[in-house]
Motif scaffolding. Structure first.
Motif, PDB file in Angstrom:
ATOM      1  N   UNK A 278     -32.937 -36.224 -22.658  1.00  0.00           N
ATOM      2  CA  UNK A 278     -32.695 -36.451 -21.238  1.00  0.00           C
ATOM      3  C   UNK A 278     -33.971 -36.843 -20.503  1.00  0.00           C
ATOM      4  N   UNK A 279     -35.116 -36.324 -20.957  1.00  0.00           N
ATOM      5  CA  UNK A 279     -36.345 -36.595 -20.223  1.00  0.00           C
ATOM      6  C   UNK A 279     -36.826 -38.030 -20.432  1.00  0.00           C
ATOM      7  N   UNK A 280     -36.203 -38.739 -21.360  1.00  0.00           N
ATOM      8  CA  UNK A 280     -36.515 -40.156 -21.505  1.00  0.00           C
ATOM      9  C   UNK A 280     -35.857 -40.971 -20.395  1.00  0.00           C
ATOM     10  N   UNK A 281     -34.906 -40.356 -19.692  1.00  0.00           N
ATOM     11  CA  UNK A 281     -34.186 -41.025 -18.613  1.00  0.00           C
ATOM     12  C   UNK A 281     -35.049 -40.969 -17.346  1.00  0.00           C
ATOM     13  N   UNK A 282     -35.408 -42.114 -16.768  1.00  0.00           N
ATOM     14  CA  UNK A 282     -36.298 -42.100 -15.592  1.00  0.00           C
ATOM     15  C   UNK A 282     -35.788 -41.248 -14.443  1.00  0.00           C
ATOM     16  N   UNK A 283     -34.473 -41.244 -14.196  1.00  0.00           N
ATOM     17  CA  UNK A 283     -33.981 -40.489 -13.045  1.00  0.00           C
ATOM     18  C   UNK A 283     -34.156 -38.989 -13.249  1.00  0.00           C
ATOM     19  N   UNK A 284     -34.064 -38.518 -14.503  1.00  0.00           N
ATOM     20  CA  UNK A 284     -34.290 -37.099 -14.787  1.00  0.00           C
ATOM     21  C   UNK A 284     -35.761 -36.758 -14.593  1.00  0.00           C
ATOM     22  N   UNK A 285     -36.654 -37.612 -15.077  1.00  0.00           N
ATOM     23  CA  UNK A 285     -38.088 -37.382 -14.881  1.00  0.00           C
ATOM     24  C   UNK A 285     -38.435 -37.338 -13.402  1.00  0.00           C
ATOM     25  N   UNK A 286     -37.858 -38.250 -12.639  1.00  0.00           N
ATOM     26  CA  UNK A 286     -38.139 -38.290 -11.208  1.00  0.00           C
ATOM     27  C   UNK A 286     -37.696 -37.009 -10.515  1.00  0.00           C
ATOM     28  N   UNK A 287     -36.510 -36.523 -10.863  1.00  0.00           N
ATOM     29  CA  UNK A 287     -36.005 -35.305 -10.228  1.00  0.00           C
ATOM     30  C   UNK A 287     -36.865 -34.103 -10.601  1.00  0.00           C
ATOM     31  N   UNK A 288     -37.207 -33.963 -11.880  1.00  0.00           N
ATOM     32  CA  UNK A 288     -38.017 -32.828 -12.315  1.00  0.00           C
ATOM     33  C   UNK A 288     -39.393 -32.877 -11.655  1.00  0.00           C
ATOM     34  N   UNK A 289     -40.015 -34.052 -11.617  1.00  0.00           N
ATOM     35  CA  UNK A 289     -41.325 -34.183 -10.967  1.00  0.00           C
ATOM     36  C   UNK A 289     -41.236 -33.826  -9.480  1.00  0.00           C
ATOM     37  N   UNK A 290     -40.215 -34.330  -8.824  1.00  0.00           N
ATOM     38  CA  UNK A 290     -40.039 -34.091  -7.393  1.00  0.00           C
ATOM     39  C   UNK A 290     -39.841 -32.609  -7.111  1.00  0.00           C
ATOM     40  N   UNK A 291     -38.932 -31.957  -7.858  1.00  0.00           N
ATOM     41  CA  UNK A 291     -38.638 -30.554  -7.603  1.00  0.00           C
ATOM     42  C   UNK A 291     -39.790 -29.642  -8.017  1.00  0.00           C
ATOM     43  N   UNK A 292     -40.527 -30.028  -9.051  1.00  0.00           N
ATOM     44  CA  UNK A 292     -41.700 -29.235  -9.449  1.00  0.00           C
ATOM     45  C   UNK A 292     -42.711 -29.178  -8.312  1.00  0.00           C
ATOM     46  N   UNK A 293     -43.065 -30.336  -7.770  1.00  0.00           N
ATOM     47  CA  UNK A 293     -44.028 -30.375  -6.669  1.00  0.00           C
ATOM     48  C   UNK A 293     -43.495 -29.642  -5.444  1.00  0.00           C
ATOM     49  N   UNK A 294     -42.211 -29.803  -5.178  1.00  0.00           N
ATOM     50  CA  UNK A 294     -41.620 -29.180  -3.991  1.00  0.00           C
ATOM     51  C   UNK A 294     -41.596 -27.656  -4.116  1.00  0.00           C
ATOM     52  N   UNK A 295     -41.186 -27.153  -5.273  1.00  0.00           N
ATOM     53  CA  UNK A 295     -41.132 -25.701  -5.473  1.00  0.00           C
ATOM     54  C   UNK A 295     -42.526 -25.093  -5.380  1.00  0.00           C
ATOM     55  N   UNK A 296     -43.503 -25.736  -5.993  1.00  0.00           N
ATOM     56  CA  UNK A 296     -44.875 -25.227  -5.930  1.00  0.00           C
ATOM     57  C   UNK A 296     -45.362 -25.174  -4.481  1.00  0.00           C
ATOM     58  N   UNK A 297     -45.059 -26.216  -3.723  1.00  0.00           N
ATOM     59  CA  UNK A 297     -45.506 -26.264  -2.333  1.00  0.00           C
ATOM     60  C   UNK A 297     -44.805 -25.195  -1.493  1.00  0.00           C
ATOM     61  N   UNK A 298     -43.478 -25.089  -1.634  1.00  0.00           N
ATOM     62  CA  UNK A 298     -42.722 -24.160  -0.794  1.00  0.00           C
ATOM     63  C   UNK A 298     -43.041 -22.709  -1.105  1.00  0.00           C
ATOM     64  N   UNK A 299     -43.151 -22.371  -2.385  1.00  0.00           N
ATOM     65  CA  UNK A 299     -43.475 -20.988  -2.746  1.00  0.00           C
ATOM     66  C   UNK A 299     -44.884 -20.647  -2.281  1.00  0.00           C
ATOM     67  N   UNK A 300     -45.812 -21.605  -2.431  1.00  0.00           N
ATOM     68  CA  UNK A 300     -47.170 -21.385  -1.931  1.00  0.00           C
ATOM     69  C   UNK A 300     -47.185 -21.117  -0.439  1.00  0.00           C
ATOM     70  N   UNK A 301     -46.385 -21.861   0.317  1.00  0.00           N
ATOM     71  CA  UNK A 301     -46.337 -21.650   1.773  1.00  0.00           C
ATOM     72  C   UNK A 301     -45.732 -20.306   2.127  1.00  0.00           C
ATOM     73  N   UNK A 302     -44.701 -19.880   1.368  1.00  0.00           N
ATOM     74  CA  UNK A 302     -44.063 -18.588   1.636  1.00  0.00           C
ATOM     75  C   UNK A 302     -45.054 -17.447   1.429  1.00  0.00           C
ATOM     76  N   UNK A 303     -45.862 -17.551   0.370  1.00  0.00           N
ATOM     77  CA  UNK A 303     -46.756 -16.451   0.004  1.00  0.00           C
ATOM     78  C   UNK A 303     -48.117 -16.527   0.699  1.00  0.00           C
ATOM     79  N   UNK A 304     -48.393 -17.638   1.376  1.00  0.00           N
ATOM     80  CA  UNK A 304     -49.709 -17.808   2.015  1.00  0.00           C
ATOM     81  C   UNK A 304     -49.922 -16.803   3.149  1.00  0.00           C
TER      82      UNK A 304
END
Length: 304
Positions: A278-304
């Motif tokens: 599945x990770x060879x599929x560009x749309x899956x890579x895009x979603x995982x990359x997008x959500x990874x960055x978003x989760x890291x940012x949001x959790x960091x803001x919650x705990x800051x």
């Protein structure tokens, strides 16, 4: 194309076990899904399912056809992914699952932003604290939060998440605070448990001076919904074991208080799981990359 659509419906009926579920998954009415299967049966000249009023099971011919049909659909999806990678315009459907808590807080709220960036990608999100069979249900990406075991899936780690034990101040004032983790077992404390059919964890693993130890805790409250557990803790019904970012606002406003801070639960990992291909599929890579960055940012803001 109609023949391929009929095959796709047949495959989802086999995987999900009934026409209604397959129809919902593919945005079709049960009647349309049924007609697609009947058209396929007429084309092949065989009966693909044994039908009763309560059950739909593949015939011997149906089981044989499913194996080949699944390979055909996989090959078509891989071919489409290759074209999308070359064209630079990913499109199609991504099926995503996540637990209720992080799904509502982190994943669902980000899908409109993802769709604004990639309007030709359709995301179908299923939220559940139950274990989901990714292969059977055709899931492309599963966001998980826990002590993740080795599996046949690829895993993209997003971040390690601190967990804490917490309870309402009124509950602790009434019951007294436990002096050590063994008191959770022997002292009659109400431990609020996340449980559902097939759940493995009926204990809490805490970090002690002798390393991680399992404690067989119990209590009169358990649920298969993590948010319900939090609500019970806020209402003063017991002690909850939660990722800190999920309850940080309640810790800050004093509605919850950390219990046994010297022996906290072992951390959990937030990660994205997906079948290797599945990770060879560009749309899956895009979603995982997008959500990874978003989760890291949001959790960091919650705990800051």
């Amino acid at each position: 194309m109609a023949y391929l659509d009929n095959i796709a419906v047949f495959v989802r009926v086999v995987e999900l076990g009934n026409l209604s579920a397959a129809g919902r998954d593919m945005r079709l009415s049960p009647a349309v899904a049924s007609n697609r299967v009947k058209e396929l049966e007429r084309h092949l000249g065989v009966r693909l399912f044994n039908r009763t009023t309560r059950q739909l099971t593949p015939t011997e011919q149906g089981r044989a056809f499913y194996e080949g049909a699944r390979k055909v659909l996989d090959a078509v999806q891989e071919a489409e992914a290759s074209v999308a990678a070359l064209s630079g315009h990913p499109r199609g459907i991504i099926r995503v699952t996540a637990p209720l808590g992080i799904g509502k807080r982190l994943i669902a709220s980000g899908i409109p932003e993802f769709r604004d960036k990639y309007p030709e990608i359709e995301v179908r999100l299923r939220l559940s604290d139950h274990e989901v069979d990714m292969m059977r249900e055709g899931i492309d990406v599963a966001f998980k939060l826990g002590i993740l075991e080795n599996s046949s899936f690829r895993m993209r780690g997003i971040m390690e998440c601190e967990r804490v034990l917490a309870a309402a101040p009124d509950y602790l004032a009434q019951r007294g605070e436990p002096a050590g983790p063994q008191e959770l077992v022997d002292g009659g404390y109400d431990c609020l448990m996340l449980r559902f059919p097939g759940a493995r964890e009926h204990f809490w693993t805490l970090q002690t001076g002798d390393g991680p130890q399992k404690f067989e805790v119990s209590g009169p409250y358990d649920s298969d919904d993590g948010d319900v557990i939090t609500d019970w803790a806020l209402a003063g019904h017991g002690i909850v074991n939660k990722p800190r970012f999920e309850i940080e606002p309640y810790l800050r406003d004093g509605r919850l208080k950390v219990v046994l801070p010297q022996t906290p639960p072992v951390p959990v990992r937030l990660a994205a799981l997906y079948p290797h291909k599945k990770f060879q599929d560009p749309k899956v890579r895009l979603l995982v990359d997008f959500m990874t960055a978003r989760c890291q940012r949001m959790i960091g803001e919650i705990l800051a």
